[in-house]
Design a protein around this motif. Sequence first.
Motif, PDB file in Angstrom:
ATOM      1  N   ILE A  96      53.076  26.786  63.942  1.00  0.00           N
ATOM      2  CA  ILE A  96      52.318  28.055  63.770  1.00  0.00           C
ATOM      3  C   ILE A  96      52.298  28.592  65.271  1.00  0.00           C
ATOM      4  N   GLU A  97      52.677  29.865  65.365  1.00  0.00           N
ATOM      5  CA  GLU A  97      52.663  30.584  66.749  1.00  0.00           C
ATOM      6  C   GLU A  97      51.415  31.495  66.760  1.00  0.00           C
ATOM      7  N   LEU A  98      50.207  30.853  67.342  1.00  0.00           N
ATOM      8  CA  LEU A  98      49.096  31.581  67.387  1.00  0.00           C
ATOM      9  C   LEU A  98      48.355  31.435  68.662  1.00  0.00           C
ATOM     10  N   GLU A  99      47.823  32.223  69.280  1.00  0.00           N
ATOM     11  CA  GLU A  99      47.152  32.063  70.735  1.00  0.00           C
ATOM     12  C   GLU A  99      45.602  31.715  70.504  1.00  0.00           C
ATOM     13  N   ALA A 158      39.710  27.199  61.616  1.00  0.00           N
ATOM     14  CA  ALA A 158      39.594  28.578  62.153  1.00  0.00           C
ATOM     15  C   ALA A 158      41.220  28.923  62.351  1.00  0.00           C
ATOM     16  N   ILE A 159      41.901  27.899  63.080  1.00  0.00           N
ATOM     17  CA  ILE A 159      43.298  28.405  63.200  1.00  0.00           C
ATOM     18  C   ILE A 159      43.894  28.689  61.991  1.00  0.00           C
ATOM     19  N   LEU A 160      43.974  27.743  60.980  1.00  0.00           N
ATOM     20  CA  LEU A 160      44.770  28.041  59.570  1.00  0.00           C
ATOM     21  C   LEU A 160      44.132  29.284  58.852  1.00  0.00           C
ATOM     22  N   ARG A 165      47.362  37.092  64.650  1.00  0.00           N
ATOM     23  CA  ARG A 165      48.123  36.165  65.496  1.00  0.00           C
ATOM     24  C   ARG A 165      47.476  35.664  66.448  1.00  0.00           C
ATOM     25  N   GLU A 166      46.061  36.260  66.631  1.00  0.00           N
ATOM     26  CA  GLU A 166      45.068  35.388  67.659  1.00  0.00           C
ATOM     27  C   GLU A 166      43.980  34.951  67.002  1.00  0.00           C
TER      28      GLU A 166
END
Length: 371
Positions: free
Chosen positions: A252-255, A301-303, A311-312
């Motif tokens: 995952i590319e997430l800030e 929360a990320i998923l 993406r953030e």
Amino acid sequence: MSDDMLRAPAEVKYADELDYLESIDDGHKPFSWRLSPRMVRTFILGSERSDGLDREIPQKWFGDRTFVERSIVTLASDRGLLLIGDPGTGKSWLAELLSAAISRNSTLVVQGTAGTTEDHIKYSWNVSMVIAKGQSRESMIPSPIMTAMERGVIGRFEELTRSTSDVQDALISILSEKYVSVPELDTDNTVFAQPGFSIIATANSRDRGVNDLSSALKRRFNFVRIPMVTSKKAESEIVRFRTTELLRRHRIELEVAPSLLEVLLQSFADLRAAAASARSDDEKLESALSTAEQIGVLEDAILHSRFFGERELRAETLASSLVGSLARRTPEDLAILNKFWHGVVEPRSKKEEGEWQGFLQGGREALAKLS
């Protein structure tokens, strides 16, 4: 190889590091250990500049180094190691890392439950082979503990106090005599432990009174108590470490903004303070509010953001995840969280603004849906 597994064991995940440490390790190795005690500590706690290594070894377990050192010393003796502490203190992770570094195998595990039997600790039989050829060593199915004995490596027993007393007592002879008798066989009926065999057990301190250990079994273990992480810096390092692993595992590319991690850490600190001042269990959340649960909230929360958001990671999503993860009892936990949101989160959002404002709104909406 680790990419083919949902969750690779430590010896697979960190195989390159272990190979490197083994290649440069000139220290004394007890029994059949793959690494010396000093290198085991380096693998778990990370390298320092004074170690003079050609490559950096990152820290994998965050806690007092004396707990790790005492655990290593215990495993080099003839006693078992019992890691005891509250849920989410990293007991199982430390046990896995120790097994991976010492034996290059952390998968010889027995999971303690009410359904665990003596067969899970010693051996059982392949019924079809017994019917066809009778009982023999070939028709015997060794338990993970017996396999560890035969190979001279570390066996693990998770949640020891959740298994019944008679199952626990089966460990006494193994830890003291270092062999298992197989009375069903006339010959070749004793399995002896090879040098290097030991057991790492874990126990939840909140399970006290469920199936207490006998005094005889306690004498066979060295106890290492793992406390809750109270240092905000240490807890931040753990959460960041696990978050990085999570993002890498799911590709995952997430800030994840540092300010959001600060909101999460502070929220759990405030909830723990409220639990400590509560006058009864009804005024406490059912959750242990451990570091592991913080990681679970963040993972959720990320998923959610990855699949249904942007993406953030946003504060509203983090708040919704926290409420959804911690509101387990109705109406008790909902009442506690409502009180927390009005009495703690709302004042913080007015004073500090920033991410706290989105966190306030996200929590309000999540609580309204559950009420």
